[in-house]
Each structure stands twice: as C-alpha cells, then as structure tokens.
Design a protein around this motif. Structure first.
Motif, short mmCIF file in Angstrom:
data_model
loop_
_atom_site.label_atom_id
_atom_site.label_comp_id
_atom_site.label_asym_id
_atom_site.label_seq_id
_atom_site.Cartn_x
_atom_site.Cartn_y
_atom_site.Cartn_z
N PHE A 51 -10.91 -0.67 9.73
CA PHE A 51 -10.08 -0.10 8.67
C PHE A 51 -9.03 0.82 9.26
CE2 PHE A 51 -13.82 2.42 9.38
CZ PHE A 51 -13.41 3.74 9.33
N ALA A 52 -7.96 0.95 8.52
CA ALA A 52 -6.86 1.84 8.91
C ALA A 52 -6.11 2.24 7.65
CB ALA A 52 -5.92 1.16 9.89
N ALA A 53 -5.43 3.36 7.73
CA ALA A 53 -4.60 3.83 6.62
C ALA A 53 -3.17 3.37 6.84
CB ALA A 53 -4.64 5.35 6.54
N ARG A 54 -2.49 3.14 5.74
CA ARG A 54 -1.05 2.85 5.79
C ARG A 54 -0.38 4.07 6.38
NH1 ARG A 54 3.72 1.79 6.32
NH2 ARG A 54 5.02 0.68 4.83
N ALA A 55 0.48 3.86 7.35
CA ALA A 55 1.16 4.98 8.01
C ALA A 55 2.05 5.73 7.02
CB ALA A 55 2.01 4.46 9.17
N GLY A 56 2.32 6.98 7.34
CA GLY A 56 3.24 7.76 6.55
C GLY A 56 2.61 8.88 5.76
N ALA A 57 1.34 9.12 5.95
CA ALA A 57 0.65 10.21 5.24
C ALA A 57 -0.42 10.77 6.16
CB ALA A 57 0.04 9.71 3.94
N GLN A 58 -1.28 11.61 5.62
CA GLN A 58 -2.36 12.18 6.42
C GLN A 58 -3.27 11.07 6.92
OE1 GLN A 58 -4.42 15.11 4.12
NE2 GLN A 58 -2.75 16.57 4.25
N PRO A 59 -3.83 11.22 8.12
CA PRO A 59 -4.71 10.20 8.67
C PRO A 59 -5.94 9.98 7.78
CG PRO A 59 -4.15 11.82 10.34
CD PRO A 59 -3.61 12.33 9.03
N LEU A 60 -6.57 8.84 7.96
CA LEU A 60 -7.74 8.44 7.17
C LEU A 60 -9.00 9.22 7.54
CD1 LEU A 60 -8.64 6.34 5.05
CD2 LEU A 60 -9.12 4.79 6.94
N VAL A 61 -9.05 9.83 8.71
CA VAL A 61 -10.26 10.48 9.18
C VAL A 61 -10.84 11.48 8.18
CG1 VAL A 61 -11.24 11.92 11.02
CG2 VAL A 61 -9.63 10.10 11.58
N LEU A 116 0.83 -1.21 0.00
CA LEU A 116 0.00 0.00 0.00
C LEU A 116 0.86 1.26 0.00
CD1 LEU A 116 -2.82 -0.75 2.62
CD2 LEU A 116 -3.05 -0.65 0.13
N ARG A 117 0.39 2.27 -0.67
CA ARG A 117 1.03 3.59 -0.58
C ARG A 117 0.70 4.20 0.78
NH1 ARG A 117 -1.15 5.69 -6.31
NH2 ARG A 117 0.31 4.55 -7.60
N PRO A 118 1.57 5.06 1.29
CA PRO A 118 1.24 5.76 2.54
C PRO A 118 -0.09 6.49 2.40
CG PRO A 118 3.55 6.05 2.03
CD PRO A 118 2.93 5.37 0.83
N GLY A 119 -0.92 6.32 3.41
CA GLY A 119 -2.24 6.95 3.42
C GLY A 119 -3.34 6.12 2.78
N ALA A 120 -2.99 5.06 2.05
CA ALA A 120 -4.00 4.21 1.41
C ALA A 120 -4.75 3.40 2.47
CB ALA A 120 -3.35 3.28 0.40
N PRO A 121 -6.05 3.22 2.30
CA PRO A 121 -6.82 2.47 3.30
C PRO A 121 -6.73 0.97 3.09
CG PRO A 121 -8.28 3.28 1.60
CD PRO A 121 -6.91 3.83 1.28
N PHE A 122 -6.80 0.26 4.18
CA PHE A 122 -6.95 -1.20 4.18
C PHE A 122 -8.23 -1.46 4.97
CE2 PHE A 122 -5.05 -5.40 6.02
CZ PHE A 122 -5.88 -6.15 5.21
N VAL A 123 -9.22 -2.04 4.32
CA VAL A 123 -10.55 -2.23 4.90
C VAL A 123 -10.81 -3.73 5.05
CG1 VAL A 123 -13.01 -1.79 4.61
CG2 VAL A 123 -11.34 -0.12 3.77
N VAL A 124 -11.16 -4.15 6.25
CA VAL A 124 -11.48 -5.54 6.53
C VAL A 124 -12.94 -5.61 6.95
CG1 VAL A 124 -10.95 -7.54 7.98
CG2 VAL A 124 -9.11 -6.00 7.26
N CYS A 125 -13.74 -6.37 6.20
CA CYS A 125 -15.16 -6.56 6.51
C CYS A 125 -15.39 -8.00 6.94
CB CYS A 125 -16.03 -6.28 5.28
SG CYS A 125 -15.86 -4.66 4.61
#
Length: 107
Positions: free
Chosen positions: A91-101, A20-29
């Motif tokens: 879900f969470a964003a890959r660290a290293g960029a702006q938060p996912l919020v 994932l790129r920094p800031g990209a989301p990873f979503v687990v359902c």
C-alpha cells in the motif's frame, strides 16, 4: 481484477493515482493463488517476495513516477502453516499530502 493479471500495471496505477485525493491510500492485496494460464509472465515462477517487489515497483514507476509515497508491505495471514495461502498487502498514499504512516499507526 487481480494485480497478477494486469498487462499494463503502470497505466492502471497511474489511473488510480489520478482519481485519488492527495494522501488517500491505495491498497493492493494478493495471495499466491492464481490461474497460471492467465497471469502475466512476471508473476509466474516467482517467489512471494518477488511479487511484493513487483507491486512496490508498480507504485514507484506509475505514470512518470512520483505519484505515490513510498510503498509499504505486510504479510497479513496467520503464521505460516501447511495448507494456508500467504496473503500480502502492498500500500501507498497518493503523493501530495501527509505520509500514510500516521494513519497506519492509528489502526
């Protein structure tokens, strides 16, 4: 592959973080439906909240930790009623960029 069947969840989450790129989301359902004979023991006999906590821990402890921003969780099914499976999203964003919020607020 469903999260309840992962035998090496930290390694899987770390690999997802790697691509994932920094800031990209990873979503687990996930829901509470599963094949008990195939699910890992951490998953069977636990509550829905325990499942949410387990997935959040997978994000937190992936690799050596610090690969993802703090995870968030939602229940996305309709109001609880008989015969309806609860559906959860962690879900969470890959660290290293702006938060996912901010992304979540734009939805």
């Amino acid at each position: 592959v469903s999260v309840e069947y992962l035998t090496r969840p930290r390694a899987v989450f770390a690999e997802v973080a790697r691509v994932l790129r920094p800031g990209a989301p990873f979503v687990v359902c996930f829901s509470d439906r599963l094949f008990f004979s195939k699910a890992v023991s951490l998953w069977t006999g636990r509550s829905d909240l325990d499942h949410v906590d387990a997935v959040a821990a997978y994000f937190h402890f992936a690799g050596a930790g610090g690969l993802f921003e703090p995870p968030m969780a939602l229940r996305i099914d309709t109001a609880p009623r008989s015969g309806v499976d609860p559906v959860f999203v962690v879900f969470a964003a890959r660290a290293g960029a702006q938060p996912l919020v901010p992304v979540v607020k734009q939805l």
